[in-house]
Write a protein that holds these residues in place. Sequence first.
Motif, PDB file in Angstrom:
ATOM      1  N   ARG A   1       0.853  -1.198   0.000  1.00 54.47           N
ATOM      2  CA  ARG A   1       0.000   0.000   0.000  1.00 54.47           C
ATOM      3  C   ARG A   1       0.881   1.236   0.000  1.00 54.47           C
ATOM      4  O   ARG A   1       2.058   1.172   0.373  1.00 54.47           O
ATOM      5  N   LEU A   2       0.300   2.358  -0.439  1.00 51.62           N
ATOM      6  CA  LEU A   2       0.951   3.646  -0.219  1.00 51.62           C
ATOM      7  C   LEU A   2       0.963   3.906   1.282  1.00 51.62           C
ATOM      8  O   LEU A   2      -0.055   3.737   1.954  1.00 51.62           O
ATOM      9  N   THR A   3       2.091   4.324   1.809  1.00 55.51           N
ATOM     10  CA  THR A   3       2.226   4.421   3.257  1.00 55.51           C
ATOM     11  C   THR A   3       2.578   5.826   3.701  1.00 55.51           C
ATOM     12  O   THR A   3       3.087   6.631   2.921  1.00 55.51           O
ATOM     13  N   LEU A   4       2.260   6.139   4.937  1.00 53.60           N
ATOM     14  CA  LEU A   4       2.671   7.365   5.640  1.00 53.60           C
ATOM     15  C   LEU A   4       2.111   8.671   5.085  1.00 53.60           C
ATOM     16  O   LEU A   4       2.460   9.725   5.561  1.00 53.60           O
ATOM     17  N   GLN A   5       1.262   8.597   4.044  1.00 53.03           N
ATOM     18  CA  GLN A   5       0.672   9.831   3.516  1.00 53.03           C
ATOM     19  C   GLN A   5       1.739  10.889   3.281  1.00 53.03           C
ATOM     20  O   GLN A   5       1.633  12.029   3.725  1.00 53.03           O
TER      21      GLN A   5
END
Length: 970
Positions: free
Chosen positions: A315-319
């Motif tokens: 997933r895309l992480t940490l925004q």
Amino acid sequence: MSQHTPLRALEHHDAFIERHIGPNEAEIAHMLGVVGYDSLEAMTDAIVPASIKSPAPLALPEALSEEEALARIRAIADRNQVLRSFIGQGYYGTHTPKVILRNILENPAWYTAYTPYQAEISQGRMEALINFQTMIADLTGMEIANASLLDEATAAAEAMTLAKRSARSKSDVFFVHDAVHPQTLEVLRTRAEPMGIVLRVGTPEEALEADSFGVLLQYPDTFGHVGDHKALAEAVHARGGLVAVATDLLALTLIAAPGEWGADIVVGNSQRFGVPFGFGGPHAAFMACRDAFKRSMPGRLIGVSIDAAGNPAYRLTLQTREQHIRREKATSNICTAQVLLAVMASMYAVYHGPEGLTRIARRTHRLAAVLAAALRRAGVAVAGGFFDTLHVTGIDAATLHEKARVAGINLRHIDATSLGISLDETSTREDVTALAGLFGARIDNLDALDLDTPDALPANLRRTSAFLQHPVFNTHHSEHELLRYMRALADKDLAMDRTMIPLGSCTMKLNATAEMIPVTWPQFAGIHPLAPAAQAQGYRELIDGLEAMLVECTGYDAVSLQPNSGAQGEYAGLLAIRAYHRARGEGHRDICLIPDSAHGTNPASAQMCGMTVVVTKTDGNGNVDVEDIRRNAEKYGDRLAAIMMTYPSTHGVFEEEVVEICEIIHRHGGQVYTDGANMNALVGVAKPGKWGSDVSHLNLHKTFCIPHGGGGPGVGPCAVKAHLAPFLPRALGEHGVRTQGVGEGEVGMVSAATFGSASILPISWMYITLMGAAGLRRATQVALLNANYIARRLAPHFDTLYTGRNGLVAHECILDLRPIKDATGISAEDVAKRLIDFGFHAPTLSFPVAGTLMVEPTESESLHELDRFIDAMIQIRDEIRAIEDGRLDREDNPLKHAPHTAVQVSAGEWTHAYPRELAAFPLPSLKQQKYWPPVARVDNVHGDKNVFCSCIPVEAFAGDAEAVGEANAT
């Protein structure tokens, strides 16, 4: 008299228009009936305010057929001269493995994918990106890397601002190695000044004594020298500063990783890992850093989490897209990436593996070392301690350059008495002999000279650490294995080759094959961005032609194609406004008005230009609050610099008062910036430059058909009225920087190459040429029709949040799911995930309004595909009604547990209260064709609490999810 069809009708040059626009004449008539109009013209008149309509058709030629357009662009391409390039300066020849060329770059399963915000249908491209991150972290010796940036120069600028917000030092000085690439220094100068950062340029020895919050080093430097900077890193750290290093990935297979001698941030370009010159781009840059900075690192970061079944999932992480969180306090507006190119570079490393990469590097170095030895034997001075680049001094550079060009060779111009020669993967033994001959050096026996010549790498900086040890880099070295690996990854994903991607504001439309074909022609792909202008006459014609097309479509007067993303285009436009005010003695103008509905890059870009953001209101109908704009324009008076507004609005409506807003801003001395994100609703219908706007950026990767490529590449040209034209970004000339801007406020480079991602500009040129004036207008009208058809068909089931005049929307509509959540607990995210079970990528989730879905069908979707989406949404609404009336449980229902994998629905035990068939085949048509997501719903919270951003440990492939947790802990 015989009856016959006229020849002109049979030639039918408009055939491409019918292939680009999804609905045919009968379908358009049916849809118009549903919406309530008898013609596209009547519907357009009902939607678009009369005050902005263009009075005349676009002054563009009639549409060409695909064959005619390809023949015309072939003639343009043939005007380029592709010489053997040894210019270097951050750009190097490389061989794109044909299996990667055909199955990644030329494969719509990869180039038509969207940014991986919906993790469950993006596992394939995220695996490729996590391979990229692992590759970068390994080679640089750093702890974490992001999933690509735009180019090396802007990556260096991002490193500068990351260092500024992360260093303990309170200094405002950023020290830059005087041997960084010239384009990097130019972009740093552009970025630093508005942010109050003082650049100091000098030698590493001078940096030892400088008080600075950070130092940027080039390693190897632009002249090829490999320096030992360990002592400097220690000195900078002792003063509370950070060390950023711009480096070369291929060199790092042979020389010590920056992380091993003290670097805190490492940036560079992965271009030489299989991505052609392309006259400057697109190429995937990178940033790696110490783990301590991961929550401040700009760009996108792929991480490992678990899904609902406990299995590893990406997933895309940490925004990390901080402009959406910090908005006007952001120090980065980076919104996109270069995903397609990062995927290519990662697959290049997967294909060659650590041994193959090292072999390529050793061969490149040996060729350079042998050439240096030959030159020295002939009395030519060559600097020592290099990897692949020779700095030749004490010569008549002009004479040698001319001699080289006659021989079909480009060398790097440095000054009158020195030049550079960069060898690369494509260099041959014959090249070395020819290069030596230019200087009067004769090589009679290259093998003998090779045996007598030692390596030229500094002995104390040779790499001893291992890299790329994960099995993914040591498995797929035969073409069959790589082909099947790439196919397996593509099969996990949803891209435009499988389904409509109905994302609002992102314009996922047809990227026609004919438009894509010229990109890989060597006449476009093989030109170095610093090749002499005489060799790039085809590019000059293409660029001039595309700029003129965009000027006509927008109503502006000049265009810069340098910005290589939409956010870069915003930045360039605001810099032009800032420079214009300063040139008129009004540099005190610093207030930028931005509606609260704006995309997060808007306030971030304004802040980066040194402006103060004032947020204005939107009203209950989604329109910009004109009275609030008027109050703020009057309140800030002579401080007003600009307004940034999106048109049609981010809420999907044509606002009636746009001309009045422009007049208000101009009356108070400001400039009007119109975000071009929604230009797909305007082309051929209305021109921003004619209704009072002063500047726009355009997303060629949206309206003008450059594909999204999994989240990049993008092109964000800046289009301006004549008074702002002198303040467009400068250009990088053959021998350094030449100035386009004039006066005190001239604007420097915003990207590394003069024409940004030049190699993908043929796509937009082809699109406009194939569509012609009438086709472009019709495309806009059908985009409006498709959006209103969806809104009207779904009206009994979902509320459309905002509408404009006559109850119509623009090219997108926002479906309001907040009342549904209040009544049933089913959220917009649940609906988005359930759509995956129907084989759809979700619409835009919770932007611009939380709890909503924003749908943009574009003109390229057929009635069949629109109805397929509508049927899915109606079925989902019926499932929600079943929850409302108690036929489905509020927690144990197909929406809460979506998406459903094949493993789940075929398991021996089924534990849910709803039927397997409802989970797997909610519509009968899905039994004929079905996409199965590779993972169940991904746990976002787990991923952010347990950050792990490199290749999953081997044990996890055997189903041992605990291995991921153990890796997280270490």
